[in-house]
Structures are given as C-alpha cells and as structure tokens.
Design a protein around this motif. Structure first.
Motif, PDB file in Angstrom:
ATOM      1  N   PHE A   1      -3.394  -4.611  -2.272  1.00 16.28           N
ATOM      2  CA  PHE A   1      -3.622  -6.114  -3.140  1.00 16.28           C
ATOM      3  C   PHE A   1      -3.537  -7.033  -2.008  1.00 16.28           C
ATOM      4  O   PHE A   1      -2.910  -8.184  -2.155  1.00 16.28           O
ATOM      5  CB  PHE A   1      -2.738  -6.067  -4.143  1.00 16.28           C
ATOM      6  N   ASP A   2      -4.190  -7.109  -0.704  1.00 18.26           N
ATOM      7  CA  ASP A   2      -4.201  -7.878   0.189  1.00 18.26           C
ATOM      8  C   ASP A   2      -4.653  -9.525  -0.292  1.00 18.26           C
ATOM      9  O   ASP A   2      -4.398 -10.326   0.506  1.00 18.26           O
ATOM     10  CB  ASP A   2      -4.691  -7.496   1.497  1.00 18.26           C
ATOM     11  N   PHE A   3      -5.451  -9.420  -1.062  1.00 19.05           N
ATOM     12  CA  PHE A   3      -5.831 -10.828  -1.714  1.00 19.05           C
ATOM     13  C   PHE A   3      -4.471 -11.511  -2.286  1.00 19.05           C
ATOM     14  O   PHE A   3      -4.847 -12.823  -2.418  1.00 19.05           O
ATOM     15  CB  PHE A   3      -6.936 -10.524  -3.005  1.00 19.05           C
TER      16      PHE A   3
ATOM     17  N   GLU B   1       0.900  -1.131  -0.199  1.00 18.56           N
ATOM     18  CA  GLU B   1      -0.188   0.043  -0.092  1.00 18.56           C
ATOM     19  C   GLU B   1       0.761   1.259  -0.164  1.00 18.56           C
ATOM     20  O   GLU B   1       0.389   2.217  -0.669  1.00 18.56           O
ATOM     21  CB  GLU B   1      -0.904  -0.061   1.175  1.00 18.56           C
TER      22      GLU B   1
ATOM     23  N   THR C   1      -7.641  -1.509  -2.369  1.00 23.21           N
ATOM     24  CA  THR C   1      -7.444  -2.983  -1.891  1.00 23.21           C
ATOM     25  C   THR C   1      -6.535  -3.225  -0.737  1.00 23.21           C
ATOM     26  O   THR C   1      -6.085  -4.385  -0.564  1.00 23.21           O
ATOM     27  CB  THR C   1      -7.124  -3.837  -3.237  1.00 23.21           C
ATOM     28  N   ASN C   2      -6.003  -2.186   0.054  1.00 24.92           N
ATOM     29  CA  ASN C   2      -5.057  -2.355   1.352  1.00 24.92           C
ATOM     30  C   ASN C   2      -3.888  -3.108   0.745  1.00 24.92           C
ATOM     31  O   ASN C   2      -3.416  -4.226   1.365  1.00 24.92           O
ATOM     32  CB  ASN C   2      -5.986  -3.154   2.544  1.00 24.92           C
TER      33      ASN C   2
ATOM     34  N   LEU D   1      -5.641   1.351  -7.201  1.00 22.98           N
ATOM     35  CA  LEU D   1      -6.066   0.159  -6.985  1.00 22.98           C
ATOM     36  C   LEU D   1      -5.484  -0.398  -5.530  1.00 22.98           C
ATOM     37  O   LEU D   1      -6.030  -1.144  -4.787  1.00 22.98           O
ATOM     38  CB  LEU D   1      -5.816  -0.611  -7.996  1.00 22.98           C
TER      39      LEU D   1
END
Length: 622
Positions: A371-373, A97, A368-369, A364
């Motif tokens: 891209f924590d996914f 992030e 999405t923090n 983005l």
C-alpha cells in the motif's frame, strides 16, 4: 479430563521467559525454550482429550476441530485485526508488504512455512515482524490437523500398540531435527517434521498417565523427578548463552524437564503445589493471549521509534502484554469458548469472514507493494536488497573456478561471488556482505581490471574453516592479486580487538607470502534506523534517521580503526577509511543530492556503492 492447576503454572513458566527474552532481559538468554515447553504441554493435553473421547466412544473430528478453533482463533484474529490499522499508520511499504504476506500465512495456518522461506541474511529483522511468533501456532495447528487422524487409524490396532508407534515417530523426528539443525537450521526451527517430536513427547506422557495399572512412585521420588524437571527447564532458560532457539538434542533439556513435571509434579508434591499457586495459575490462564500480544507490542514499538530496546519504557512492555492478555482472555477467549453463549453457526461465520478479510487485505498489500500510496516518497534511491543483487546478477559473471562456482549465489551463511570478467581476478574484495556492497562501485570505477568478491557471513580469516575453499583458490593461484579485506567490524567482532588483530595479521601474512598485495578497508557508518524512514514522509518526524553525529561515527570507528592502523603499519599494507565519502565535519549521512545511499541501516545500495567504490578505486594501486 481432570483440571490440573500445575499445568497452568507450567504454562506461566513457559510464557514468562519468552516475553522477557524478547524484551531484551539478558538473564533470559535462553527464553525461547518456553516455546518447547508449550509444545510438550500441547501434545499432552490434546492427546489426553482425544484419548478420553476415543475410550468413551464419543470422539468426533468435527467437534475436536471446533474446540481447537474456539481455543485458538478468536484471540488470534482479534490481535490480527488490531494490528492492521497500526500497521497502516506505522509500517513502511516494504514492511507492510511483509505484514500482508504474514496475514495470508496465518490465515492459511502456514505462517511457519512463510517465515521459513523469508528467513535469510537480508530479510526484515525478526524483531520488526508483528506476527512472527505465529509460526509456533501454525506448527500446533498442523499437528492438530494430522494427529487426530493418526490416533483414529492406529487406535484400531489396539490401544497398547499406539505408544510404541508414537515413540518411533519421536525418534524419527528427533533424528531428523538433529541432522537438520546443522544442515538446514532454519527449516529445523520452523517446520512441523522437525518440531513434532516435542508435541509427541507430551503425547507419550498422556498415554503413560492414562494407564490404570501404572506403577505408583513414592512421594520422595515424585518430588525429586519434578524438581529435576524444573532444573532442566531453568538451565535451558538461563544458561543458553543467548541462543534464540534450541535445536536437535539441545531441545531435549526443556522438553524432558516439561515431561518430568507433567508426570511427577502432581498436587501431592511441593512443586505441584507451588505451580498451582494462584498467581502462576492466573498467568498460565492468560498465557496464550499474552503470548499473542507481546510480539506486536515489541515490533510496533521498534517501528514507531517510541523507545529503544533496553530503555525503561521498553522494559514496561511485558506488563502491557500481560494486561492486554488478561483483557483478551476475559473478553475474547472465554466468551468464544462457551458454546452456549456463541453457538456454532455464528462462530464459523465470523471465523470465515475474518479469514476472507485477511486474505483480501494480504493480497491487496502484496499487489500494491505494501500500500505504498499511503506515503509520499521524498527521496530517490532503491531501498531493497533485491534490486541491488539483481543489478549485480544481470551485469556480472559468476565466480570461477568451478569449485567456487558450484557454491556461488548462495548467501544464507554460505559463499556468494561474482566477477567482472572471466579468468583469475585482479582485485578481490574478501570478507562478508560489507565486502560485497563495495563490489559494484569498485567494478564500475576500475573497468580495465577483473574485479571479484568472495564473501561469507563470517570473518575472512585464513584460520576460519568456513573460508577454506576461498583461500584454497586465492593462495593456490600465482597471480599478483590485489586483495581488499573488509567486513562489518561493529557486529562481526563485537569489540574483540585481540581476535581482530590475530585474525587479520595471520591472514595478511599468508596472503603476502603467496605474492598478493593486501589493502585494509574500513567500514561505512551504521545508522540507527532503516533508510525508508528517510525516504518516505511519515506521521512522525524521522529526519534524524538520515544522519548520525560525528561523535557517534567516531565511536564506531574506534571499534576497529586502531587495530587496522596497527596491522597496516606492521605489514606495510595500505589502510583506507571509506566512510570519508559519507561524512562531513559534524555529521555522517545516508543521503546525498536528494537520493538515498543505503538499502538498510548498514548496507549501501547501488548509488551508495558507486559513490564509495569510486573513492576506494582511487586509493588502490593501478
């Protein structure tokens, strides 16, 4: 503009100490002076270019900005593009992030402003930010945007009046940065108003050398002044005692040294010929690209745990930076600077596309923090300082009395305090952030007591002037308070046990004389890695990040245990080793029952504070 090989040699003299400083070579403790050298060189070159065009009547703002864009953006964007997939693989969500924000900052030519706002006690360590070094590029880009307009406007007043106006701006900026270096040091380091005097210093050199009727100095005086300039630069690089930045009048030394070399070290002097040596010239030519590569290389090496600072492999990274710099200079910088090879339309189309890509990716990444996914969370527990401080802010009161309340909730080196009830506290945690992170747990486990913390980013000694307002409050009230003294012993004392003994002994004596009860608290274990490497599944095995061996934990305790035990015996004050709650016979851990107990490598999170605070509460007098 005539080519001067000694300027490229001077660039080499600027980039080498910066890279070696970041690589951890102790000899280059003042290596960041290289940035000051770069600023002066940039100011000299840009002013010379603009002035020559103004004098010939060929100056065009658009052409100027295009040349600057071709010089700066291709290599910069290439490095940024390379960083994206590596960041996707290696960076934890919180770091990703931050990286996403930096992509936006760099794309908007404002990364210096971003890093100024991000800088704080609990911000991600500078050495872990791949694009941190772009702050200096943003300073230059902001200067490039404004300075040509300034010259266009002032040129109409007459060429002779311009140097005087620039000299005035130099003095104003230097006065501002001298004040800000004490009052607002982070702003003084990052922002254009407090850095512009260095660029304008170079501008004065350009105006001086452009005079057709200027005085010609003797060969021996040119030689002397050139070597004096080199002495100033070397003094800044090698005797700065570990400072990572030079602010205020301190930065005059490398800046003045650079200006002396620019003015006096020409091709007729020995120093000029040395600086024009082919090896230095080559390093100077690739210096920009090498500078771009070095910070991402060091940052990703630290993130990936490929090596540690001080190891042989880490010391080879500067060579990799120069190798990448050469390839980048040869394959990216040089072609894009050639307008015949890549004309204007495709160039600006490519630049615009890159900026749009970086902005979209950055937005983005924030949304999405980080891209924590990308990663699977395997352990619970908050990992951020924000959650910890928000919990305290929402559940506890600001400190009293008014004198302390006025400075409450400021942490960047200043007082921060909270308490559980109004009035004079019963229990006071006194120290630095390691006193604060015990507060939550202690407060929740002593509900009938009024618990507070008074902390600074400093050592809690009665002789420390930073703590004067705190000790005025504590020693001035007549309540029999219980004072718990603790701090980051490993980093705060740096092995200086004599200072620790004198400081704490004098402090306890003053507190006891004022009728206070004093307890000494030890410290929690410090871990080699961020707890995020425990909490998330990663593309490499980082299970070791969760623990330290009993031998390492004991080594840490030995830094302070003997001194604290001695002081406790001499003053009849209790000494509590709080790490007992985190350690077993063979190891100490930052996790328990599937949850993380830390928010970085040495600060407890909410769960950790409650666990350790519960034990500490049982060791204090009722």
């Amino acid at each position: 503009m005539n080519y001067r090989g000694e300027i490229d040699g001077l660039r080499a003299l600027a980039v080498l100490p910066v890279i070696f400083f970041h690589a951890g070579f102790s000899a280059f403790s003042g290596g960041f002076a290289g940035v000051d050298i770069f600023f002066v060189i940039s100011g000299y070159l840009i002013t010379t270019i603009i002035m020559n065009d103004l004098q010939s009547g060929t100056f065009s703002l658009f052409n100027f900005y295009e040349r600057r864009a071709r010089r700066i953006l291709p290599a910069l964007f290439f490095v940024m593009l390379t960083c994206i997939p590596i960041s996707w693989i290696w960076l934890l969500p919180s770091d990703m992030e931050d990286f996403s924000k930096s992509l936006i900052g760099v794309s908007l030519f404002a990364s210096n402003i971003l890093f100024w706002h991000q800088s704080g006690y609990f911000d991600t360590a500078a050495e872990l930010k791949p694009l941190l070094h772009t702050w200096s590029l943003s300073v230059e880009e902001q200067f490039y945007a404004l300075f040509p307009l300034f010259l266009l406007l002032t040129w109409r007043l007459g060429r002779r009046s311009v140097p005087g106006l620039i000299a005035f701006l130099v003095l104003a900026s230097l006065a501002l940065t001298h004040w800000a270096s004490a009052a607002l040091p982070t702003a003084a380091f990052y922002l254009l108003p407090t850095r512009s005097w260095e660029l304008l210093f170079g501008s004065l050199g350009a105006f001086y050398l452009s005079q057709t009727n200027r005085r010609e100095f003797s060969a021996w005086l040119c030689e002397l002044c050139g070597w004096l300039g080199l002495a100033f630069i070397l003094d800044s690089i090698f005797t700065d005692e570990g400072s990572s930045s030079l602010l205020g009048v301190q930065a005059l030394t490398p800046a003045l040294g650079t200006l002396l070399i620019i003015i006096f070290a020409n091709g007729k002097t020995l120093l000029g010929r040395i600086l024009s040596h082919r090896l230095l010239v080559v390093i100077g030519l690739i210096s920009y690209s090498a500078y771009l590569w070095h910070q991402p290389l060091f940052a990703f090496a630290r993130h990936a745990k490929i090596t540690t600072q001080g190891s042989f492999l880490f010391y080879t990274l500067p060579l990799v930076a120069f190798a990448m710099g050469y390839l980048s200079w040869r394959c990216v910088e040089t072609p894009f600077r050639n307008q015949d090879a890549i004309n204007r339309k495709p160039f600006f189309l490519l630049v615009t596309s890159c900026i749009v890509l970086f902005l979209i990716f950055g937005i983005l990444g924030i949304a999405t923090n980080g891209f924590d996914f990308r990663m699977t969370r395997v352990l619970n527990g908050d990992l951020g300082h924000i959650e910890f401080h928000r919990y305290i802010a929402q559940n506890y009161l600001d400190c009293e009395p008014e004198a302390i309340a006025k400075q409450a909730l400021r942490f960047d080196g200043y007082l921060r305090c909270k308490q559980t009830k109004k009035g004079i506290p019963d229990d006071v945690l006194l120290g630095d952030s390691h006193a604060e992170h015990l507060f939550l747990g202690l407060a929740e486990n002593r509900p009938n007591r009024n618990v507070a913390f008074y902390i600074l980013d400093s050592s809690p000694f009665v002789t420390n002037p930073d703590f004067q307002i705190i000790f005025d409050e504590i020693l001035g009230n007549r309540k029999n308070q219980n004072i718990i003294l603790t701090m980051q012993f490993l980093t705060r004392m740096n092995g200086d046990q004599f200072r620790l003994y004198d400081g704490l002994s004098g402090t306890i004596g003053a507190l006891r004389a004022a009728g206070k009860t004093v307890t000494l608290a030890g410290d929690v274990p410090r871990f080699p890695h961020d707890p995020g490497y425990c909490a998330y599944s990663l593309p490499y095995n980082a299970a070791r990040s969760c623990t330290v061996s009993d031998e390492e934990a004991e080594r840490q305790r030995q830094t302070y245990r003997g001194v604290l035990q001695r002081i406790a015996e001499e003053h009849n004050a209790p000494y509590v080793e709080i790490d007992i709650t985190l350690c077993e016979p063979d190891t100490c851990t930052m996790k328990k029952d599937g949850s993380i107990l830390y928010r970085d490598d040495n600060h407890l999170n909410i769960l950790g504070s409650k666990l350790v605070g519960k034990y500490l509460a049982t060791q204090l007098s009722p």
